[in-house]
Every structure is written in C-alpha cells, then in structure tokens.
Write a protein that holds these residues in place. Structure first.
Motif, mmCIF file in Angstrom:
data_model
loop_
_atom_site.group_PDB
_atom_site.id
_atom_site.type_symbol
_atom_site.label_atom_id
_atom_site.label_comp_id
_atom_site.label_asym_id
_atom_site.label_seq_id
_atom_site.Cartn_x
_atom_site.Cartn_y
_atom_site.Cartn_z
ATOM 1 N N TRP B 22 82.325 -43.979 70.416
ATOM 2 C CA TRP B 22 83.207 -44.260 71.512
ATOM 3 C C TRP B 22 84.699 -44.343 71.467
ATOM 4 O O TRP B 22 85.185 -43.581 72.396
ATOM 5 N N LEU B 63 78.938 -44.603 80.124
ATOM 6 C CA LEU B 63 77.225 -44.582 79.525
ATOM 7 C C LEU B 63 77.347 -45.250 78.311
ATOM 8 O O LEU B 63 76.443 -46.120 77.909
ATOM 9 N N MET B 64 78.249 -45.080 77.538
ATOM 10 C CA MET B 64 78.154 -45.509 76.081
ATOM 11 C C MET B 64 78.534 -46.972 75.997
ATOM 12 O O MET B 64 77.940 -47.764 75.551
ATOM 13 N N TYR B 66 77.745 -48.914 78.564
ATOM 14 C CA TYR B 66 76.291 -49.631 79.061
ATOM 15 C C TYR B 66 75.534 -49.553 78.081
ATOM 16 O O TYR B 66 74.891 -50.861 77.890
ATOM 17 N N VAL B 67 75.409 -48.630 77.065
ATOM 18 C CA VAL B 67 74.590 -48.921 75.943
ATOM 19 C C VAL B 67 75.184 -50.124 75.057
ATOM 20 O O VAL B 67 74.526 -50.866 74.365
ATOM 21 N N ALA B 70 74.373 -53.491 75.725
ATOM 22 C CA ALA B 70 73.159 -53.855 75.363
ATOM 23 C C ALA B 70 73.014 -54.283 73.809
ATOM 24 O O ALA B 70 72.297 -55.286 73.441
ATOM 25 N N LEU B 71 73.419 -53.082 73.084
ATOM 26 C CA LEU B 71 73.167 -53.294 71.626
ATOM 27 C C LEU B 71 73.994 -54.834 71.186
ATOM 28 O O LEU B 71 73.525 -55.497 70.197
ATOM 29 N N SER B 147 76.515 -54.695 83.166
ATOM 30 C CA SER B 147 75.654 -54.488 81.938
ATOM 31 C C SER B 147 75.289 -55.395 81.107
ATOM 32 O O SER B 147 74.362 -56.030 80.678
ATOM 33 N N PHE B 157 66.165 -52.666 74.160
ATOM 34 C CA PHE B 157 66.645 -51.611 75.252
ATOM 35 C C PHE B 157 65.572 -51.223 76.428
ATOM 36 O O PHE B 157 65.974 -50.711 77.571
ATOM 37 N N TYR B 160 65.864 -53.453 78.939
ATOM 38 C CA TYR B 160 67.224 -53.386 79.786
ATOM 39 C C TYR B 160 67.167 -52.230 80.776
ATOM 40 O O TYR B 160 67.668 -52.548 81.737
ATOM 41 N N PHE B 161 66.754 -51.388 80.058
ATOM 42 C CA PHE B 161 66.751 -49.937 81.269
ATOM 43 C C PHE B 161 65.859 -50.089 82.129
ATOM 44 O O PHE B 161 66.058 -49.762 83.500
#
Lengths: 302, 576
Positions: B22, B63-64, B66-67, B70-71, B147, B157, B160-161
């Motif tokens: 990122w 987008l990253m 957002y991921v 979650a991580l 998020s 995940f 989450y999605f």
C-alpha cells in the motif's frame, strides 16, 4: 478452596440445551478430567467457565470471580489450550512467546526455556511450519510459562500421534510436579487422562453424571461375572450392563465397597461363583455412556 | 500503554507486507504527481493518461485500505469465541485502544509521513501542511471508518465482504423505498436540505462510533448490528424527513465591515415555464456602498411572501453577480495598481459610429451598447429563484407583498502572482505555483495573433476552502471567491478576465491539486483604417497573466421588499 464453582450453570443454543443446571466444584490443586461422549457439553462448559460464551441461566465463579467479570488480572492466572483455538501461524515460536510474555507479570523466563527445551520446540520455525502436535506444545508452553493457578485444556490430545501424546502428558506431569497446579482437562483420550488426573467429572447430554476423585471412582466400579447363577436372579437396582448368556451372568457394580458388597452378591446368587475385576477408567466411561444412551432410548420410547 | 504498543507492533508485523504494498502504491501516486508537476511541454493526452493512473492508484489504494482494515481487526477477531486474545489478559478496552491506535498509525500517520516530502516540494507552509494533514485524515476516514464498523461485526473476510454487500443492498433498498414513500428531498427548502446533509453525516458518524464501541466493549454482535442498521436507517430517513434548519444561525453574521452595505432597486421578473416545469423568478438588484477595495459576492437567495391563508411561504435560489469581468474588474484594477485605462480614441469613435449605423439600419434600439457605468461601490446582482407549487398567474399577486433575503460575502482581491507569457516560465506564491508549459498560435479564433497558453498549476487542494463556505452557504454556494487569471497590460492599464473554459483536467494527489490549464489568450486589438489590428505588435512581451485571489471574506445577509414584478409572458386576458 475451590477455583471453579458453578451453580445451575445452563447454556442453550436455540432449542438445544448444551449444558443443563451444572453444579460443579473444582478444588485447588486438583487435576480433573472432564469426560463425556461427543455432544456432552464439555467444550461449551469450558467456554462458559472462561466467559467465551454467556450462560443462559445460572452462574459460575472462577478464581473467586464471577465469570462474566473475568478480567486481565484473572486471565493472567489462567492458562487455556484448546484444539479449536487458532494460533498466529505467521509467527515463529520465538515471536509467539515474545508476544505472549509482556501480558503476564509472572512469566518465568527460566521455565519457558526449560519447557522449550523439553518440548523440543525450534524457536525460529513459524508455527505454520510445525506439526499439529508441536503447535499444541507451543500453545501449552505459552500457557504454562507464567505458572497459571488454573490450567484449562480442551481436547489437548486430539490429533496427536501416540508418541507426541505421551511426550505431552509426560511434560504436563513434570510441570505439575513443579508446583501447585489446578488443571481441568476435557478429553476423549481416557488412557492419557487416567495417567494425568486425580479427579474425574463425567458429562452426558449437558448433565453432570459424576464428579469424584479418580481413585474412589476406580475403587467403586467392578466388573462382576457370575457362573451358575439361579435362573430367576435379576439385576439389583443400580447395576449396569446386565447381561445373561447361558450359565454366565455379567454386570457392572457401581457401588463396590469391599467385603460387604461381595457378601451381598453371594447372598443374591447362592451357590454361584462370583468373580469381580477392577475396571479401567475407559471401561467405566464406556459403561456409563452406554447405559446413558440406553436410558435415553427408553425415555424416547416412553 | 506499553501493552497497547505491544499489540500495535504485533499487528504492524503481521500486516507489514500488504502495508508495504500500500505504501508503494502511495509512493507511486506521489511520483506520478511529481511527474505531472514537472511535466515540461507534454501534451494534454499525456496529462490525461497520468491523471488516469493517479485515479487508478487512488481507487486501488482505497480498496487496499478496505482490505487492510479487515485484516487489522480480524487479526484479533471480536465475534469469534475461539479467538486467542479472549483467554489472554487483554481487556476489550485495551484491544479497542490498540486497534484504534494501529488504524491511526497505519492509515493516518503513514500516508501523512509519506506525503511530507511531496508537500515540501510543493512549497507547503505550516498552515497548508496543517490543512493537508487534516484533509488526508478526512479522506482516509471516509474509507477507514465504514470499513472498521463492518470489520468489527465480522470475524473473517468472507463475512466482512458479505456484510458489505448486505449494507449496500440495504442502502439501495431503503433508497428505493424512500423514493416511493417519503417526500422528495429536493422539495425541501435549501437550508433544510443543507441541514440534512450535516445531520446525516453526524448520524452516520455516530452510528459507526457506536457500533465500534459497542461491539468492542460488549461483544454482542447482533445488538451492534441493530445499532448500526438503526443509525443507517435514521440517516436515510433524515434525508427526506429532517424538518429543521440547523445551519442558518451559523450563517448569520453581519460584521462591522459590511454594516453600510445596502441592497436597492429590486426588479422582479417572472419567467413562465411550461406546464410541467416550475416557474422562475428573477430579481435584479444592486448592492451599494461596497467599501473601497472590496467586492461583494452573492450566494443564496430566499424569496418569501404571505400564502393564501396568511402563512409564510418561501422559495430558494441563488445569486449571480454577473461575469467576473463585470464583478471584479474595478477592484482588480485597484489591487494591481494599474494606471487609468486609456481607451484608443479611434477605436472608440469607430465603435460609436458602428452602433449608430446598426440602430439606424434595424430601426430599433435593441442593439445594446456598452453597459452603463455604475456608481463607485455599486454592483449588480440577479437572484434566480425556483418557485415550485405555484401557478404563474398566482405569483404576481403573492409577490406584491414579498421580500428577498440574500447571502453575500465581502472579499478583498489579493494579487497572488504574475506569470509572463514565456514557455517554461514558473512563478510561485506560497504553495501555489504555475508553470507555462507551451505557447502556440490559436488559429481557430480567426486571428493569427491570438495564443493558446498551456500551464500546469499546483496548489493545495485545501478541503477547508470548500467545506467552510459549504457549511456557511450550503450546497447552493458558488465559489466566487476562488482565484482567477487576468490578462494584464500595465502600459495600457487593462485587466481582462481569462475565461476558465480552457481549464483542463484537475487531479488530486494527496492534498495537492494539479490542473492542466489552458487559456485562449486574445491579442489586444485596435481599429486602424476600419480594420481590427493587433496592437501593440509585441503584445505577448508586455502582457502577463496575473493570478488574483480573494481574501478576508466577511459574510453578511440583507433583506429587501420586492417593489415590482414583471410578467412579460402573462397570458392575454380572455375576451368575451
């Protein structure tokens, strides 16, 4: 002093009652096995005791604190190892221990190193690269190094090969010998539990069937064989696994009290030869589980 | 606190790879921005291509994030009974603190630190740096906060999605139901609509904070979900139903600098539209006694009158002050300290003669001459108000008792920089800089001396510059106060507004706004022997593009009765 006390502890999942009105005490210093068939409610009970699940009714106290209020101070004195608990697989063993250490003021570096050597854990391998048994050992090590007052093990032998299992139990026994530990272990692996524990609690369908010292339990169960028993002789109340085949009658006596019980058998089977053998914990467990199921079936039929 | 950092370090170590990726993406975006800023002589296609890459980086970065959020949260999942942290001496409050600190460091501090060299290169001062940091945090929060709320309600995940899709579906469904069953938000008065924007924002923010706190502190996922959905539903309902104006009081400020300013000569015209279109009312008025060196800007307008049952009714619109040339030329002339303009005598004579000829030929006076000179301190404005729910023939009678309330601002023009018309010329003022990348003839205009001037303009995107007037004037505001370019001929005392039609694509790179500017610069002309000729011949060497901004804005509001309403398209009375 009891480290665990439950009063009418109950947990329901929808219409299913996983744990029903459980009254159970675990005195300090005990090594207690929580046994039961699949679905008996063992894991749910442990999760209730560690506040991982909320009880539907009743309550429990662990280390003298209501389980709903267990906080950092209490968890610093509790060790928990479960086959279901995910480990940070991306960490090396060293990183994992480095991560856990600061949370425990009582962490003993010397004990950590001793156990790491004893468990033969490679410090620079990631947990991902370890076998299942080695991972369980790493988890156990991370839960022993701060000398917890209470150690809770949920199916710790599951999936371990006999050699690892033996090492694991030996390790536990060695650790147990070093101090005053209170251990509550739930397992299917009765032989290993028998070596480890001095107290046994049996759960079936969420209910506590028995809870007593292992020695007393092994002492009061006998497998009895009667040859040439009178045809009219039936089972006495409380006898389990009653079966008759020709001249041979077999049953399990759950309340053996030495010569007095032997005298009662002779009186019930006059002229017959009565032999009584001590039972293993496994045999006792199987007998109780089988009679529990039979009772179930009778209940369902009624 | 030590343990908090311990958890943050663990999360940082866990996420180092995706975080590194990122970070690289952020750096790539900054590098593209630097290329654009340097962009010597490159053409529009090149700019547009880099703009596309930058926007791709922005989208991919979001987008990253957002991921990554979650991580970060799922590393110590909340909703999972078997999560390791739950049997370790880590309290929920400590975990919450660690995760918030981690999120701030990863998604706030990291992009700020990576952007610092970029901002330094762009010449940001302390104020600009502060605003840029706030702006970066605000943009990050736009992705991170929703998020975060979704991540705390899920433990892997997949969930989450799925939850994200469910929320999108819920919003879409609620939007459709809202359209079908609730009043049209566009029908609400402007201040109420503006209030709704802030109320919805506050509700969403409160919902997110509520979900995160509640889930961390109680671990009751269903209740947290209900809390989030409740806030979301409330926010969606507020879009249509919130009835109160909570922003107008914040707008009312009539400071001393604007005390003498008055509004005069309102002249209303009803523009009738078709049966299905609402009618518009145009109110022309003058703002008088504008202090010397200031200009008045116009924003929103409210027309109110007594309804049929004596109720107070209102309609809202906006205020225009004409072209920048009409509005600002006088004050720009002053602040640039230009000598008095000297009109070319032959040209003036020729124009007057042509006008007289035209009027004589057509026999009418519709051919307009130059606009009438206004008194010092007077500016002309027109308010455009959309009157919904009234038939045109009802309005004249109603408006006879009507009054107009308008929002204005007094602003002081400030010369920012003076850019010579030379390829490669660069001028900077604070964090704003402009570089001429290319100058070429402009054959399309039919005059070979006209030029196309291309430049790259860099300035702080300055979110507050937009947010503050938006809060003060609502969505209806027009940012009259933004800087504009003037073609200045100091020898002739002329300043001509350069239209913004030529401004090309604008791209935002971490709180820096880069614009590919293009001006169609018209050569100065005079009439010689009945023909327009370029004069002076070396005009490009003597003129410059002056950037003029507006500073020290002073808001004020005025109300004046409507004196006259014309209805030029009124239907003819029926004859018996």
């Amino acid at each position: 002093m009891n480290l665990i006390e439950t009063q009418q502890l109950t947990r329901r999942f929808g219409r299913t009652t996983a744990v029903q009105a459980l009254d159970f005490n675990l005195p300090a210093g005990s090594l207690c096995a929580l046994l039961g068939p699949n679905g008996a409610g063992k894991t749910t009970t442990l999760q209730l005791l560690l506040n991982l699940l909320a009880p539907t009714a009743g309550g429990a106290r662990v280390l003298g604190v209501d389980v709903r209020r267990l906080g950092e101070r209490e968890f610093a004195q509790i060790g928990y190892v479960s086959e279901n608990q995910p480990l940070p697989l991306w960490m090396t063993v060293r990183q994992y221990l480095d991560y856990c250490r600061p949370f425990y003021p009582a962490w003993d570096r010397a004990l950590e190193q001793t156990l790491r050597a004893q468990f033969a854990l490679p410090p620079d391998r990631t947990l991902q690269q370890l076998s299942r048994g080695m991972r369980m050992k790493a988890a156990l090590l991370s839960s022993l190094a701060y000398r917890p007052r209470l150690l809770v093990l949920d199916e710790p032998f599951s999936g371990l090969d006999p050699l690892v299992r033996d090492e694991f139990v030996r390790g536990m026994l060695e650790v147990a010998a070093t101090g005053e530990w209170t251990v509550l272990v739930s397992s299917h692996d009765i032989e290993e539990v028998e070596r480890l524990c001095d107290r046994v609690a049996l759960l079936d369908r969420g209910r506590l069937q028995l809870d007593e010292p292992a020695e007393a339990l092994l002492g009061r169960f006998r497998r009895v064989e009667v040859t040439q028993a009178p045809a009219a002789a039936g089972p006495a109340a409380g006898w389990l696994d009653w079966e008759q085949a020709g001249a041979l009658t077999r049953f399990v006596e759950p309340a053996y009290a030495g010569e007095a019980t032997a005298a009662a058998w002779r009186e019930r089977f006059p002229g017959a030869t009565v032999t009584a053998q001590p039972m293993t914990l496994r045999e006792i467990f199987v007998t109780l589980a089988r009679s529990g199921r039979a009772e179930n079936r009778r209940g369902a039929a009624a | 606190m030590k343990l908090l950092w311990h958890i943050v370090r663990k999360d940082g170590a866990r996420l180092r790879l995706p975080l590194g990726l990122w970070g690289l993406l952020l750096l790539a975006k900054l590098a593209l921005g630097a290329m654009l800023r340097a962009g010597g002589g490159a053409d529009y296609v090149w700019f547009a291509r880099l703009e596309l890459y930058i926007n791709l980086c922005t989208g991919l970065g979001a987008l990253m994030v957002y991921v990554l959020v979650a991580l970060l949260i799922h590393e110590d999942a909340l909703g999972e009974a078997s999560a390791a942290w739950r049997t370790r001496p880590i309290s929920r409050a400590r975990l919450l603190g660690a995760k918030l600190l981690g999120a701030l460091l990863m998604f706030g501090v990291l992009p700020v630190l990576l952007s610092l060299p970029w901002w330094w290169v762009c010449g940001f001062g302390l104020r600009e740096l502060g605003v840029a940091v706030l702006e970066t945090l605000a943009w990050q929060a736009l992705v991170v906060l929703p998020s975060l709320a979704l991540a705390v309600l899920s433990h892997n995940f997949g969930r989450y999605f799925t939850l994200t899709l469910a929320v999108i579906f819920f919003v879409a469904l609620a939007g459709m139901l809202q359209l079908a069953y609730l009043p049209d938000p566009a029908q609400a008065p402007l201040p109420v609509r503006d209030s709704r924007f802030w109320v919805v924002l506050a509700l969403l923010l409160a919902g997110i904070v509520g979900v995160v706190l509640h889930q961390f502190l109680t671990l009751r996922t269903w209740r947290s979900c209900a809390l989030g959905l409740g806030a979301l539903a409330l926010a969606l309902a507020s879009v249509s139903l919130w009835p109160w104006d909570v922003v107008t009081p914040a707008r009312l400020a009539n400071p001393a600098a604007a005390r003498g300013v008055t509004l005069a000569s309102p002249w209303a015209t009803l523009d009738r539209n078709s049966e299905h279109q609402p009618n518009n009312v145009r109110v022309q008025f003058a703002v008088r006694n504008v202090p010397d060196g200031w200009v008045a800007l116009g924003y929103t307008a409210q027309l109110s009158w007594r309804g049929p049952e004596g109720t107070r009714l209102g309609a809202h619109g906006w205020v225009s002050g004409g072209t920048p040339q009409e509005k600002f030329a006088r004050s720009v002339h002053q602040v640039l300290q230009l000598p008095p303009e000297r009109p070319d005598a032959e040209t003036v004579r020729w124009q007057a003669q042509r006008l007289a000829e035209l009027r004589a030929r057509t026999g009418t006076s519709w051919v307009q001459g130059p606009p009438p000179a206004r008194r010092p301190g007077e500016q002309a404005f027109t308010a455009y108000v959309n009157v919904k729910g009234y038939r045109g023939d009802e309005l004249p009678a109603q408006l006879a008792e009507g009054e107009l309330t308008t929002d204005h601002e007094l602003a002081r023009p400030v010369p920012l920089l003076d850019l010579p018309l030379k390829p490669g010329a660069r001028r900077s003022q604070g964090a704003r800089s402009v570089r001429v990348t290319r100058i070429e003839p402009n054959p399309t205009k039919g005059h070979e001396a006209d030029l196309i001037v291309r430049a790259v303009e860099t300035q702080p995107s300055d979110l507050l510059r937009w947010l503050v007037p938006m809060f003060r004037y609502g969505w209806g505001f027009k940012l009259d106060g933004t800087a504009g370019y003037w073609l200045v001929d100091r020898a002739q005392g002329q300043a001509r507004w350069q239209t913004s039609m030529g401004m090309g694509p604008t791209v935002w790179v971490n709180a820096v706004q880069l614009t590919w500017a293009r001006w169609d610069v018209r050569a100065p002309r005079v009439v010689r022997g009945g023909q327009w000729v370029t004069w002076p011949a070396n005009w490009a060497d003597v003129v410059s593009l002056a950037l003029v901004g507006y500073d020290q804005a002073t808001p004020f509001q005025r109300t004046l009765p409507i004196e006259r309403l014309e209805d030029p398209k009124a239907p003819a009375p029926e004859t018996p």
